[in-house]
Enzyme design. Structure first.
Site, PDB file in Angstrom:
ATOM      1  CG  ASP A  31      -2.224   0.724   0.973  1.00 19.79           C
ATOM      2  OD1 ASP A  31      -3.278   0.067   1.003  1.00 19.79           O
ATOM      3  OD2 ASP A  31      -2.205   1.953   0.718  1.00 19.79           O
ATOM      4  CG  ASN A  32      -0.094   4.621  -2.463  1.00 17.64           C
ATOM      5  OD1 ASN A  32      -1.128   4.311  -1.878  1.00 17.64           O
ATOM      6  ND2 ASN A  32      -0.081   5.311  -3.588  1.00 17.64           N
ATOM      7  CB  THR A  35      -7.464   6.415  -0.051  1.00 19.54           C
ATOM      8  OG1 THR A  35      -7.279   5.235  -0.842  1.00 19.54           O
ATOM      9  CG2 THR A  35      -7.527   7.626  -0.959  1.00 19.54           C
ATOM     10  CE1 TYR A 149     -12.719   3.831  -8.313  1.00 24.24           C
ATOM     11  CE2 TYR A 149     -15.062   3.835  -8.769  1.00 24.24           C
ATOM     12  CZ  TYR A 149     -13.971   3.288  -8.133  1.00 24.24           C
ATOM     13  OH  TYR A 149     -14.135   2.180  -7.333  1.00 24.24           O
ATOM     14  CE  LYS A 153     -11.584   0.811  -9.759  1.00 23.51           C
ATOM     15  NZ  LYS A 153     -10.679  -0.152  -9.095  1.00 23.51           N
ATOM     16  NE  ARG A 190     -16.428   5.096   0.040  1.00 22.45           N
ATOM     17  CZ  ARG A 190     -15.708   4.036  -0.311  1.00 22.45           C
ATOM     18  NH1 ARG A 190     -16.088   3.285  -1.315  1.00 22.45           N
ATOM     19  NH2 ARG A 190     -14.611   3.721   0.345  1.00 22.45           N
TER      20      ARG A 190
HETATM   21  N1  UDP Z   1     -24.739  11.397  -0.548  1.00 24.46           N
HETATM   22  C1  UDP Z   1     -25.558  12.193   0.241  1.00 24.46           C
HETATM   23  N2  UDP Z   1     -25.020  12.735   1.365  1.00 24.46           N
HETATM   24  C2  UDP Z   1     -23.728  12.551   1.744  1.00 24.46           C
HETATM   25  C3  UDP Z   1     -22.906  11.734   0.933  1.00 24.46           C
HETATM   26  C4  UDP Z   1     -23.444  11.177  -0.219  1.00 24.46           C
HETATM   27  O1  UDP Z   1     -26.736  12.404  -0.063  1.00 24.46           O
HETATM   28  O2  UDP Z   1     -23.337  13.080   2.797  1.00 24.46           O
HETATM   29  C5  UDP Z   1     -25.337  10.741  -1.728  1.00 24.46           C
HETATM   30  C6  UDP Z   1     -24.546  10.888  -3.027  1.00 24.46           C
HETATM   31  O3  UDP Z   1     -24.908  12.090  -3.681  1.00 24.46           O
HETATM   32  C7  UDP Z   1     -24.981   9.644  -3.782  1.00 24.46           C
HETATM   33  C8  UDP Z   1     -25.187   8.601  -2.682  1.00 24.46           C
HETATM   34  O4  UDP Z   1     -25.336   9.336  -1.481  1.00 24.46           O
HETATM   35  O5  UDP Z   1     -26.193   9.855  -4.434  1.00 24.46           O
HETATM   36  C9  UDP Z   1     -24.035   7.638  -2.537  1.00 24.46           C
HETATM   37  O6  UDP Z   1     -22.860   8.399  -2.516  1.00 24.46           O
HETATM   38  P1  UDP Z   1     -21.450   7.797  -2.146  1.00 24.46           P
HETATM   39  O7  UDP Z   1     -20.467   8.921  -2.215  1.00 24.46           O
HETATM   40  O8  UDP Z   1     -21.543   7.033  -0.885  1.00 24.46           O
HETATM   41  O9  UDP Z   1     -21.155   6.715  -3.255  1.00 24.46           O
HETATM   42  P2  UDP Z   1     -21.398   6.593  -4.829  1.00 24.46           P
HETATM   43  O10 UDP Z   1     -22.419   5.538  -4.961  1.00 24.46           O
HETATM   44  O11 UDP Z   1     -21.897   7.900  -5.375  1.00 24.46           O
HETATM   45  O12 UDP Z   1     -20.082   6.197  -5.362  1.00 24.46           O
END
Ligand code: UDP
Length: 314
Positions: A31-32, A35, A149, A153, A190
């Site tokens: 790992d670096n 994150t 991303y 991928k 997230r």
């Molecule tokens: N989201 C939200 N509030 C937050 C963080 C994320 O409403 O504090 C929403 C985001 O806009 C998305 C969903 O939750 O529609 C999932 O976002 P996440 O970043 O977890 O993962 P993604 O599926 O987008 O990669």
């Protein structure tokens, strides 16, 4: 089995290292820490079956590392994976999934190891078909902020399939849908870590956009089981791994309030650019191929995750 886990100090990577060591395997973890974090693998420090190498597979060719053993399987999980992280590290994300993946493939070719690459439901972009089957080609904005991303991928999948066709390497391409659980960074941006961090501080739960967008959340232990079953097969095309139970983000926020009993207010913020409106895996293939389906429902998984962040243990 002897395993090389690249990105092994991350959320999924460290949970995978634990599962491999628990069944008596040997693990080399690279790992670096872009994150991932040292604290995710701290508990493995004195484990005689575990070796850690701090390295960045973009700047260091892994074929040049002197490994203590030849791996049977190479797991390549090294990539920023939350939108906040990959938008913060766009070039690193593109490179680790392109240059990094090719280096892993060359090592697999040289050693005869199997090769698993963690792909993503983001290859489907903002899907027009729902639920998403592996045969769906997706709806991706190739130049938007998430493209670093999504396209990285997608490129990696194409590269892996080319190596598979030319060199007959045993490759595995799980497409991982939203996964959560212990060891996600609470500041990774997230939705589940955000809501948990907000609940701990008794702050409002932030909803981006109207909150009617959906996601399907898989508990990490279920996901890791799926990965370990997949590498036992002879199937080399992409396979969806995720929990098909679909929730709107408002429903998720309500669940957090129910479980914590906090009744925190919802704070609506502007929508995220190119945020997929719907996401739900069709897991018929994984069921048939692996006899796998998630066993932990959202409520139990959230309880376990909250426990981890309150008590600091799984
Ligand atoms: N989201 C939200 N509030 C937050 C963080 C994320 O409403 O504090 C929403 C985001 O806009 C998305 C969903 O939750 O529609 C999932 O976002 P996440 O970043 O977890 O993962 P993604 O599926 O987008 O990669």
């Amino acid at each position: 089995m002897k395993n090389l886990v690249i990105g092994g100090a991350g959320f999924l990577g460290s949970n995978l290292c634990d599962a491999l060591l628990d069944r008596g395997d040997k693990v080399i973890c690279i790992d670096n820490f872009i994150t991932g974090s040292r604290s995710n693998i701290e508990h493995l420090r004195d484990n005689k079956n575990f070796r850690f190498i701090e390295a960045d597979i973009i700047t260091l060719d892994i074929e040049k590392i002197n490994f203590p053993f030849v791996p049977d399987i190479i797991f390549h999980l090294a990539s920023p994976a939350s939108p906040k992280d990959y938008i913060c590290y766009p070039l690193e994300t593109l490179r680790v999934n392109s240059i990094g993946t090719e280096r892993c493939l060359n090592l697999a070719l040289k050693t005869g190891a199997k090769f698993l690459f963690t792909s993503t439901s983001e290859v489907y972009g903002d899907p027009i078909e729902t639920p998403q089957k592996e045969t769906y080609w997706g709806n991706v904005n190739p130049v938007g902020p998430r493209s670093v991303y999504d396209e990285a991928k997608r490129y990696a999948e194409a590269l892996i399939m080319a190596y598979q066709r030319i060199y007959k390497i045993k490759v595995y391409i799980p497409r991982i849908f939203n996964t959560y659980g212990p060891r996600m960074r609470l500041d990774d941006g997230r939705v589940i870590p955000n809501f948990i961090a907000q609940a701990i501080k008794k702050n409002p739960l932030t909803i981006y956009g109207d909150g009617k967008q959906t996601r399907s959340f898989c508990y990490v232990d279920d996901l890791i089981k799926g990965l370990l079953l997949l590498v036992e097969t002879d199937y080399h095309m992409p396979v969806n791994l995720g929990n098909p139970d679909e929730f709107t983000i408002i429903e998720l926020a309500n669940k957090i309030n129910e479980i914590t009993g906090l009744n925190l207010p919802l704070e609506f913020l502007p929508p995220v650019v190119d945020d997929p409106r719907k996401r739900r895996p069709d897991i018929s293939l994984a069921k048939k191929l692996l006899g796998w389906a998630p066993a932990v429902n959202l409520e139990d998984g959230l309880r376990r995750t909250l426990y981890y962040y309150m008590k600091g243990e799984k």
